[in-house]
Scaffold this motif. Structure first.
Motif, PDB file in Angstrom:
ATOM      1  N   PHE A  65       0.847  -1.182   0.000  1.00  0.00           N
ATOM      2  CA  PHE A  65       0.000   0.000   0.000  1.00  0.00           C
ATOM      3  C   PHE A  65       0.883   1.233   0.000  1.00  0.00           C
ATOM      4  CE2 PHE A  65       0.656  -1.052   4.422  1.00  0.00           C
ATOM      5  CZ  PHE A  65       0.783   0.160   5.079  1.00  0.00           C
ATOM      6  N   TRP A  66       0.312   2.345  -0.391  1.00  0.00           N
ATOM      7  CA  TRP A  66       0.944   3.652  -0.567  1.00  0.00           C
ATOM      8  C   TRP A  66       1.932   3.686  -1.717  1.00  0.00           C
ATOM      9  CZ3 TRP A  66       1.935   4.479   5.296  1.00  0.00           C
ATOM     10  CH2 TRP A  66       0.736   4.841   5.911  1.00  0.00           C
ATOM     11  N   ARG A  67       2.938   2.871  -1.705  1.00  0.00           N
ATOM     12  CA  ARG A  67       3.922   2.856  -2.795  1.00  0.00           C
ATOM     13  C   ARG A  67       4.138   1.411  -3.248  1.00  0.00           C
ATOM     14  NH1 ARG A  67       5.301   7.919  -3.681  1.00  0.00           N
ATOM     15  NH2 ARG A  67       5.689   9.266  -1.917  1.00  0.00           N
ATOM     16  N   VAL A  68       4.371   1.249  -4.536  1.00  0.00           N
ATOM     17  CA  VAL A  68       4.643  -0.076  -5.071  1.00  0.00           C
ATOM     18  C   VAL A  68       6.142  -0.183  -5.299  1.00  0.00           C
ATOM     19  CG1 VAL A  68       4.232  -1.685  -6.963  1.00  0.00           C
ATOM     20  CG2 VAL A  68       2.400  -0.179  -6.204  1.00  0.00           C
ATOM     21  N   ASP A  69       6.763  -1.121  -4.629  1.00  0.00           N
ATOM     22  CA  ASP A  69       8.180  -1.383  -4.810  1.00  0.00           C
ATOM     23  C   ASP A  69       8.320  -2.386  -5.956  1.00  0.00           C
ATOM     24  OD1 ASP A  69      10.638  -3.161  -4.362  1.00  0.00           O
ATOM     25  OD2 ASP A  69      11.040  -1.462  -3.005  1.00  0.00           O
ATOM     26  N   GLU A  70       8.915  -1.945  -7.046  1.00  0.00           N
ATOM     27  CA  GLU A  70       9.000  -2.781  -8.245  1.00  0.00           C
ATOM     28  C   GLU A  70       9.730  -4.095  -7.986  1.00  0.00           C
ATOM     29  OE1 GLU A  70      10.464  -2.547 -12.889  1.00  0.00           O
ATOM     30  OE2 GLU A  70      10.102  -0.688 -11.771  1.00  0.00           O
ATOM     31  N   ASN A  71      10.846  -4.050  -7.297  1.00  0.00           N
ATOM     32  CA  ASN A  71      11.608  -5.280  -7.036  1.00  0.00           C
ATOM     33  C   ASN A  71      10.821  -6.245  -6.152  1.00  0.00           C
ATOM     34  OD1 ASN A  71      13.827  -4.449  -8.555  1.00  0.00           O
ATOM     35  ND2 ASN A  71      14.701  -3.343  -6.822  1.00  0.00           N
ATOM     36  N   ARG A  72      10.137  -5.715  -5.170  1.00  0.00           N
ATOM     37  CA  ARG A  72       9.328  -6.568  -4.282  1.00  0.00           C
ATOM     38  C   ARG A  72       8.164  -7.199  -5.047  1.00  0.00           C
ATOM     39  NH1 ARG A  72       6.559  -7.499   0.556  1.00  0.00           N
ATOM     40  NH2 ARG A  72       4.714  -6.200   0.643  1.00  0.00           N
ATOM     41  N   LEU A  73       7.555  -6.443  -5.948  1.00  0.00           N
ATOM     42  CA  LEU A  73       6.463  -6.976  -6.764  1.00  0.00           C
ATOM     43  C   LEU A  73       6.964  -8.081  -7.688  1.00  0.00           C
ATOM     44  CD1 LEU A  73       3.493  -6.850  -7.618  1.00  0.00           C
ATOM     45  CD2 LEU A  73       4.102  -4.984  -9.176  1.00  0.00           C
ATOM     46  N   ARG A  74       8.100  -7.843  -8.325  1.00  0.00           N
ATOM     47  CA  ARG A  74       8.686  -8.875  -9.194  1.00  0.00           C
ATOM     48  C   ARG A  74       9.035 -10.140  -8.410  1.00  0.00           C
ATOM     49  NH1 ARG A  74      10.139  -7.123 -14.262  1.00  0.00           N
ATOM     50  NH2 ARG A  74      10.072  -4.843 -14.581  1.00  0.00           N
ATOM     51  N   ALA A  75       9.585  -9.972  -7.218  1.00  0.00           N
ATOM     52  CA  ALA A  75       9.943 -11.125  -6.381  1.00  0.00           C
ATOM     53  C   ALA A  75       8.716 -11.906  -5.969  1.00  0.00           C
ATOM     54  CB  ALA A  75      10.713 -10.649  -5.147  1.00  0.00           C
ATOM     55  N   ALA A  76       7.622 -11.229  -5.654  1.00  0.00           N
ATOM     56  CA  ALA A  76       6.399 -11.917  -5.265  1.00  0.00           C
ATOM     57  C   ALA A  76       5.843 -12.740  -6.428  1.00  0.00           C
ATOM     58  CB  ALA A  76       5.360 -10.903  -4.783  1.00  0.00           C
ATOM     59  N   ILE A  77       5.897 -12.177  -7.619  1.00  0.00           N
ATOM     60  CA  ILE A  77       5.418 -12.915  -8.804  1.00  0.00           C
ATOM     61  C   ILE A  77       6.308 -14.129  -9.059  1.00  0.00           C
ATOM     62  CG2 ILE A  77       5.159 -12.780 -11.321  1.00  0.00           C
ATOM     63  CD1 ILE A  77       4.300  -9.802 -10.814  1.00  0.00           C
ATOM     64  N   ALA A  78       7.619 -13.946  -8.958  1.00  0.00           N
ATOM     65  CA  ALA A  78       8.538 -15.070  -9.149  1.00  0.00           C
ATOM     66  C   ALA A  78       8.303 -16.162  -8.123  1.00  0.00           C
ATOM     67  CB  ALA A  78       9.983 -14.572  -9.086  1.00  0.00           C
ATOM     68  N   GLU A  79       8.041 -15.764  -6.891  1.00  0.00           N
ATOM     69  CA  GLU A  79       7.772 -16.754  -5.834  1.00  0.00           C
ATOM     70  C   GLU A  79       6.513 -17.547  -6.130  1.00  0.00           C
ATOM     71  OE1 GLU A  79       6.653 -16.976  -1.115  1.00  0.00           O
ATOM     72  OE2 GLU A  79       7.779 -15.225  -1.834  1.00  0.00           O
ATOM     73  N   LEU A  80       5.462 -16.859  -6.574  1.00  0.00           N
ATOM     74  CA  LEU A  80       4.222 -17.569  -6.907  1.00  0.00           C
ATOM     75  C   LEU A  80       4.427 -18.532  -8.065  1.00  0.00           C
ATOM     76  CD1 LEU A  80       1.530 -14.752  -6.589  1.00  0.00           C
ATOM     77  CD2 LEU A  80       1.744 -16.809  -5.190  1.00  0.00           C
TER      78      LEU A  80
END
Length: 83
Positions: A65-80
């Motif tokens: 929330f508030w800000r989207v961290d690009e690296n964290r978003l990419r890591a979450a997708i890779a984990e899934l």
């Protein structure tokens, strides 16, 4: 696995504009779907998220929330994808 990123925001939200740009880029690079929901169109979304927008969900689960961290978003997708 089908992965969907959801951006919860509202019109006139500059942080939502920033989040949208990050999500569009990550979705295009990773081939996942993304969608956007306007919290002003849902009483429940508005009540639940109005102080946190923009909110990012991945497959319906709150990710950021508030800000989207690009690296964290990419890591979450890779984990899934690795499951």
């Amino acid at each position: 696995m089908d992965i969907v990123i959801t951006l919860l925001g509202k019109p006139g939200c500059h942080l939502c504009d920033d989040a949208r740009a990050v999500i569009e880029r990550v979705a295009a690079d990773t081939g996942v779907r993304w969608e956007e929901r306007d919290i002003t169109q849902s009483e429940e979304d508005y009540r639940r998220y109005w102080e946190q927008i923009p909110v990012t969900l991945i497959n319906g689960v709150q990710h950021d929330f508030w800000r989207v961290d690009e690296n964290r978003l990419r890591a979450a997708i890779a984990e899934l994808r690795g499951r």
